[in-house]
Scaffold this active site. Sequence first.
Site, PDB file in Angstrom:
ATOM      1  N   ASP A  32      -4.792  12.587  13.261  1.00 55.34           N
ATOM      2  CA  ASP A  32      -4.446  11.161  13.779  1.00 55.34           C
ATOM      3  C   ASP A  32      -5.024  11.186  15.040  1.00 55.34           C
ATOM      4  OD1 ASP A  32      -3.052   8.697  14.860  1.00 55.34           O
ATOM      5  OD2 ASP A  32      -1.680   9.339  12.980  1.00 55.34           O
ATOM      6  N   ASN A  36      -2.362   4.565  17.201  1.00 54.77           N
ATOM      7  CA  ASN A  36      -1.349   3.536  17.224  1.00 54.77           C
ATOM      8  C   ASN A  36       0.189   4.260  16.979  1.00 54.77           C
ATOM      9  OD1 ASN A  36      -0.248   0.791  17.050  1.00 54.77           O
ATOM     10  ND2 ASN A  36      -0.003   0.912  14.851  1.00 54.77           N
ATOM     11  N   ASP A  59     -10.543  11.655  15.649  1.00 52.42           N
ATOM     12  CA  ASP A  59     -10.867  10.241  15.100  1.00 52.42           C
ATOM     13  C   ASP A  59     -11.629  10.541  13.883  1.00 52.42           C
ATOM     14  OD1 ASP A  59     -12.104   8.077  14.399  1.00 52.42           O
ATOM     15  OD2 ASP A  59     -11.635   7.155  16.484  1.00 52.42           O
ATOM     16  N   PHE A  82      -3.962   7.355   5.277  1.00 56.18           N
ATOM     17  CA  PHE A  82      -3.169   6.302   6.031  1.00 56.18           C
ATOM     18  C   PHE A  82      -4.012   5.592   7.165  1.00 56.18           C
ATOM     19  CE2 PHE A  82       0.474   8.898   4.354  1.00 56.18           C
ATOM     20  CZ  PHE A  82       0.968   7.755   3.591  1.00 56.18           C
ATOM     21  N   SER A 126      -3.058  -2.453  -0.243  1.00 58.03           N
ATOM     22  CA  SER A 126      -1.990  -3.562   0.226  1.00 58.03           C
ATOM     23  C   SER A 126      -2.023  -4.877  -0.910  1.00 58.03           C
ATOM     24  CB  SER A 126      -2.208  -4.059   1.622  1.00 58.03           C
ATOM     25  OG  SER A 126      -1.773  -5.348   1.656  1.00 58.03           O
ATOM     26  N   TYR A 151      -9.166  -7.730   8.013  1.00 55.53           N
ATOM     27  CA  TYR A 151      -8.162  -6.535   7.354  1.00 55.53           C
ATOM     28  C   TYR A 151      -8.151  -6.452   5.963  1.00 55.53           C
ATOM     29  CZ  TYR A 151      -4.153  -4.145   6.472  1.00 55.53           C
ATOM     30  OH  TYR A 151      -3.240  -3.138   5.730  1.00 55.53           O
ATOM     31  N   LYS A 155      -9.562  -3.655   2.969  1.00 56.74           N
ATOM     32  CA  LYS A 155      -8.659  -3.008   1.793  1.00 56.74           C
ATOM     33  C   LYS A 155      -9.342  -3.202   0.404  1.00 56.74           C
ATOM     34  CE  LYS A 155      -5.468  -1.233   4.195  1.00 56.74           C
ATOM     35  NZ  LYS A 155      -5.572   0.156   4.581  1.00 56.74           N
ATOM     36  N   VAL A 219      11.094 -18.441  12.568  1.00 59.71           N
ATOM     37  CA  VAL A 219      10.953 -18.452  11.195  1.00 59.71           C
ATOM     38  C   VAL A 219       9.931 -19.335  10.927  1.00 59.71           C
ATOM     39  CG1 VAL A 219      12.139 -19.316   8.809  1.00 59.71           C
ATOM     40  CG2 VAL A 219      13.361 -17.970  10.525  1.00 59.71           C
ATOM     41  N   ARG A 297       3.133 -20.157   9.718  1.00 61.69           N
ATOM     42  CA  ARG A 297       1.900 -19.365  10.361  1.00 61.69           C
ATOM     43  C   ARG A 297       0.818 -19.520   9.476  1.00 61.69           C
ATOM     44  NH1 ARG A 297       3.376 -12.948  11.178  1.00 61.69           N
ATOM     45  NH2 ARG A 297       3.045 -12.915   8.817  1.00 61.69           N
ATOM     46  N   ASP A 300      -0.584 -17.216   6.204  1.00 66.43           N
ATOM     47  CA  ASP A 300       0.300 -16.828   5.194  1.00 66.43           C
ATOM     48  C   ASP A 300       0.371 -17.333   3.739  1.00 66.43           C
ATOM     49  OD1 ASP A 300       1.815 -15.255   7.149  1.00 66.43           O
ATOM     50  OD2 ASP A 300       3.398 -16.470   7.590  1.00 66.43           O
TER      51      ASP A 300
HETATM   52  P1  NAD Z   1       0.328   2.747  11.727  1.00 66.36           P
HETATM   53  O1  NAD Z   1      -0.543   1.887  12.410  1.00 66.36           O
HETATM   54  O2  NAD Z   1       1.666   2.957  12.055  1.00 66.36           O
HETATM   55  O3  NAD Z   1      -0.321   4.253  11.146  1.00 66.36           O
HETATM   56  C1  NAD Z   1      -1.665   4.229  10.982  1.00 66.36           C
HETATM   57  C2  NAD Z   1      -1.912   5.777  11.807  1.00 66.36           C
HETATM   58  O4  NAD Z   1      -3.414   5.905  11.899  1.00 66.36           O
HETATM   59  C3  NAD Z   1      -1.585   5.774  13.320  1.00 66.36           C
HETATM   60  O5  NAD Z   1      -1.005   6.567  13.638  1.00 66.36           O
HETATM   61  C4  NAD Z   1      -3.083   5.670  14.062  1.00 66.36           C
HETATM   62  O6  NAD Z   1      -2.933   6.137  15.351  1.00 66.36           O
HETATM   63  C5  NAD Z   1      -3.922   6.355  13.061  1.00 66.36           C
HETATM   64  N1  NAD Z   1      -5.308   5.934  12.786  1.00 66.36           N
HETATM   65  C6  NAD Z   1      -5.981   4.756  12.825  1.00 66.36           C
HETATM   66  N2  NAD Z   1      -7.319   4.974  13.138  1.00 66.36           N
HETATM   67  C7  NAD Z   1      -7.497   6.262  13.184  1.00 66.36           C
HETATM   68  C8  NAD Z   1      -8.648   7.078  12.812  1.00 66.36           C
HETATM   69  N3  NAD Z   1      -9.859   6.353  13.088  1.00 66.36           N
HETATM   70  N4  NAD Z   1      -8.524   8.308  12.979  1.00 66.36           N
HETATM   71  C9  NAD Z   1      -7.420   9.041  13.248  1.00 66.36           C
HETATM   72  N5  NAD Z   1      -6.319   8.377  12.947  1.00 66.36           N
HETATM   73  C10 NAD Z   1      -6.332   7.032  12.852  1.00 66.36           C
HETATM   74  O7  NAD Z   1       0.049   1.961  10.163  1.00 66.36           O
HETATM   75  P2  NAD Z   1       0.998   2.136   8.974  1.00 66.36           P
HETATM   76  O8  NAD Z   1       2.067   0.922   9.016  1.00 66.36           O
HETATM   77  O9  NAD Z   1       1.624   3.489   8.848  1.00 66.36           O
HETATM   78  O10 NAD Z   1       0.028   1.924   7.463  1.00 66.36           O
HETATM   79  C11 NAD Z   1      -0.494   3.070   7.073  1.00 66.36           C
HETATM   80  C12 NAD Z   1      -1.705   2.568   6.019  1.00 66.36           C
HETATM   81  O11 NAD Z   1      -1.019   1.683   4.966  1.00 66.36           O
HETATM   82  C13 NAD Z   1      -2.656   1.738   6.578  1.00 66.36           C
HETATM   83  O12 NAD Z   1      -3.818   2.039   6.073  1.00 66.36           O
HETATM   84  C14 NAD Z   1      -2.124   0.317   6.370  1.00 66.36           C
HETATM   85  O13 NAD Z   1      -3.387  -0.708   6.399  1.00 66.36           O
HETATM   86  C15 NAD Z   1      -1.656   0.478   4.980  1.00 66.36           C
HETATM   87  N6  NAD Z   1      -0.711  -0.557   4.703  1.00 66.36           N
HETATM   88  C16 NAD Z   1       0.350  -1.148   5.650  1.00 66.36           C
HETATM   89  C17 NAD Z   1       1.362  -1.808   5.577  1.00 66.36           C
HETATM   90  C18 NAD Z   1       2.232  -2.321   6.527  1.00 66.36           C
HETATM   91  O14 NAD Z   1       2.804  -3.430   6.226  1.00 66.36           O
HETATM   92  N7  NAD Z   1       2.932  -1.155   7.274  1.00 66.36           N
HETATM   93  C19 NAD Z   1       1.146  -2.520   4.244  1.00 66.36           C
HETATM   94  C20 NAD Z   1       0.011  -2.191   3.347  1.00 66.36           C
HETATM   95  C21 NAD Z   1      -0.908  -1.237   3.747  1.00 66.36           C
HETATM   96  N1  UFG Z   2       7.670 -14.223   9.610  1.00 69.39           N
HETATM   97  C1  UFG Z   2       8.701 -14.883  10.296  1.00 69.39           C
HETATM   98  N2  UFG Z   2       8.573 -14.906  11.772  1.00 69.39           N
HETATM   99  C2  UFG Z   2       8.159 -13.884  12.168  1.00 69.39           C
HETATM  100  C3  UFG Z   2       7.554 -12.860  11.595  1.00 69.39           C
HETATM  101  C4  UFG Z   2       7.336 -12.847  10.077  1.00 69.39           C
HETATM  102  O1  UFG Z   2       8.879 -16.076   9.892  1.00 69.39           O
HETATM  103  O2  UFG Z   2       8.369 -13.687  13.584  1.00 69.39           O
HETATM  104  C5  UFG Z   2       7.462 -14.250   8.136  1.00 69.39           C
HETATM  105  C6  UFG Z   2       6.205 -14.429   7.827  1.00 69.39           C
HETATM  106  O3  UFG Z   2       5.824 -15.622   7.965  1.00 69.39           O
HETATM  107  C7  UFG Z   2       6.358 -13.942   6.185  1.00 69.39           C
HETATM  108  C8  UFG Z   2       7.272 -12.938   6.263  1.00 69.39           C
HETATM  109  O4  UFG Z   2       7.967 -13.368   7.324  1.00 69.39           O
HETATM  110  O5  UFG Z   2       6.592 -15.145   5.651  1.00 69.39           O
HETATM  111  C9  UFG Z   2       6.394 -11.501   6.423  1.00 69.39           C
HETATM  112  O6  UFG Z   2       5.805 -11.427   7.448  1.00 69.39           O
HETATM  113  P1  UFG Z   2       5.190  -9.953   7.880  1.00 69.39           P
HETATM  114  O7  UFG Z   2       4.380 -10.407   9.122  1.00 69.39           O
HETATM  115  O8  UFG Z   2       6.352  -9.087   8.071  1.00 69.39           O
HETATM  116  O9  UFG Z   2       4.410  -9.659   6.728  1.00 69.39           O
HETATM  117  P2  UFG Z   2       3.326 -10.257   5.835  1.00 69.39           P
HETATM  118  O10 UFG Z   2       3.688 -10.305   4.424  1.00 69.39           O
HETATM  119  O11 UFG Z   2       2.729 -11.337   6.324  1.00 69.39           O
HETATM  120  O12 UFG Z   2       2.022  -9.090   5.972  1.00 69.39           O
HETATM  121  C10 UFG Z   2       2.564  -7.631   5.736  1.00 69.39           C
HETATM  122  C11 UFG Z   2       1.390  -6.912   6.760  1.00 69.39           C
HETATM  123  C12 UFG Z   2       0.071  -6.914   6.074  1.00 69.39           C
HETATM  124  C13 UFG Z   2       0.017  -6.540   4.682  1.00 69.39           C
HETATM  125  C14 UFG Z   2       0.943  -7.323   3.922  1.00 69.39           C
HETATM  126  C15 UFG Z   2       1.239  -6.955   2.653  1.00 69.39           C
HETATM  127  O13 UFG Z   2       1.524  -7.361   7.989  1.00 69.39           O
HETATM  128  O14 UFG Z   2      -0.812  -6.137   6.604  1.00 69.39           O
HETATM  129  O15 UFG Z   2       2.421  -7.252   4.566  1.00 69.39           O
HETATM  130  O16 UFG Z   2       1.379  -5.295   2.678  1.00 69.39           O
HETATM  131  F1  UFG Z   2      -1.084  -6.782   4.178  1.00 69.39           F
END
Ligand code: NAD
Ligand code: UFG
Length: 340
Positions: A32, A36, A59, A82, A126, A151, A155, A219, A297, A300
């Site tokens: 890592d 983040n 990295d 991840f 995702s 983004y 994916k 909301v 938003r 969305d």
């Molecule tokens: P996160 O940001 O908490 O974790 C990602 C980790 O990867 C971080 O610790 C960051 O420091 C590290 N990282 C980023 N770029 C790097 C690099 N070049 N080299 C080494 N380390 C690196 O995110 P998360 O929520 O745990 O998500 C993990 C994965 O799941 C991501 O690929 C994200 O796109 C995917 N995902 C997340 C969600 C969500 O809502 N959290 C939904 C769908 C998919």
């Molecule tokens: N929402 C609010 N108020 C806020 C934040 C969110 O009303 O302050 C609403 C959004 O409009 C949406 C729902 O809550 O309707 C969920 O929003 P999130 O931002 O929590 O999640 P999203 O579904 O928009 O997207 C998330 C991740 C994306 C990922 C996706 C599917 O942010 O990276 O889930 O995995 F692609």
Amino acid sequence: MAKILVTGGLGYIGSHTVVELIQSGYDVVIVDNLSNSEQTVLDGIEAITGVRPVFEQLDICDEKAFQACLTKYPHIDAVIHFAAYKAVGESVEKSLDYYRNNVFGLIQLLTLMRKNNIPNIIFSSSCTVYGQPDKLPIDESAPRKPATSPYGNTKQMCEDIIHDAVVSYHDIKAVLLRYFNPIGAHPSAKIGELPKGVPNNLVPFITQTAAGIRKELSVFGDDYNTPDGSAIRDYIYVVDLAKAHVKAMQRLLSGENKAEVEVFNLGTGQGVSVLELVKTFMKATGMNLPYKIVGRRSGDTEQVWADNTRAEKELGWTATTPLDEVLRSAWNWEKQVRGL
Ligand code: NAD
Ligand code: UFG
């Protein structure tokens, strides 16, 4: 026991997955770059599992550093990938950073996997790849819709690159996991989500509002074509999600996979509206949550939830944790972080 390389293993989903991997007996190597996450996450993992996993700060785009790590820790059986940037809005502002980190990072990883004879990968995809689906719930055969952000595009591109690499070389097997909306924190409250700055996602915004850090929740929209007018998502507990990775790993390592690339939706199969989630949070925690309705938003989708049948049948996995318990875990984590 098998040795698993976890890229981004100190992040939100990665850290919960590392805990489940260790508790299932796997050896874990985390890489890592802390872009983040914080190194203190290792302490949380150790406190839960009693094991401090190997950690290399690097990295994945840095070929030399990454290869040196793979030389130092040889005989890796599989990678869970991840590491990526994940903020949808930021990806619009900094698209090239997103393409470099997410797409080039994957290409680098696949290249080094081949060079170092690592034959298995699980990739974090995702439900964003489906956009607003024509039919609900969504199963894995639903067509992918054009991405609405760089983004989301990364994916889709990463899924395609993995497919193409598998077809070209036949020396890697892959599982693509399409997460719905991961939420919550480990029940120990020793690891959880650590958003930087103002959270974009709903649940961290809710817990920060309940903690008094944000004045009120906005909301985004109450004029959607849904029963209460607010948008619907499939909120999946991060610990349940982490357990699905262990199931997918067992399947890959035991050769039970039925294709060189398999795709699974990971959600609960239940759609929950924003207003329902807010009410469930208040009831589950006893906290008051000030909120106001504002406009939608941009970008969305209206409503999305998973058809989980394939994961149930093929992985033997379902999400089991009830939403109120999940929201309590998120609140306990927020309280722990804030010292409340
Ligand atoms: P996160 O940001 O908490 O974790 C990602 C980790 O990867 C971080 O610790 C960051 O420091 C590290 N990282 C980023 N770029 C790097 C690099 N070049 N080299 C080494 N380390 C690196 O995110 P998360 O929520 O745990 O998500 C993990 C994965 O799941 C991501 O690929 C994200 O796109 C995917 N995902 C997340 C969600 C969500 O809502 N959290 C939904 C769908 C998919
Ligand atoms: N929402 C609010 N108020 C806020 C934040 C969110 O009303 O302050 C609403 C959004 O409009 C949406 C729902 O809550 O309707 C969920 O929003 P999130 O931002 O929590 O999640 P999203 O579904 O928009 O997207 C998330 C991740 C994306 C990922 C996706 C599917 O942010 O990276 O889930 O995995 F692609």
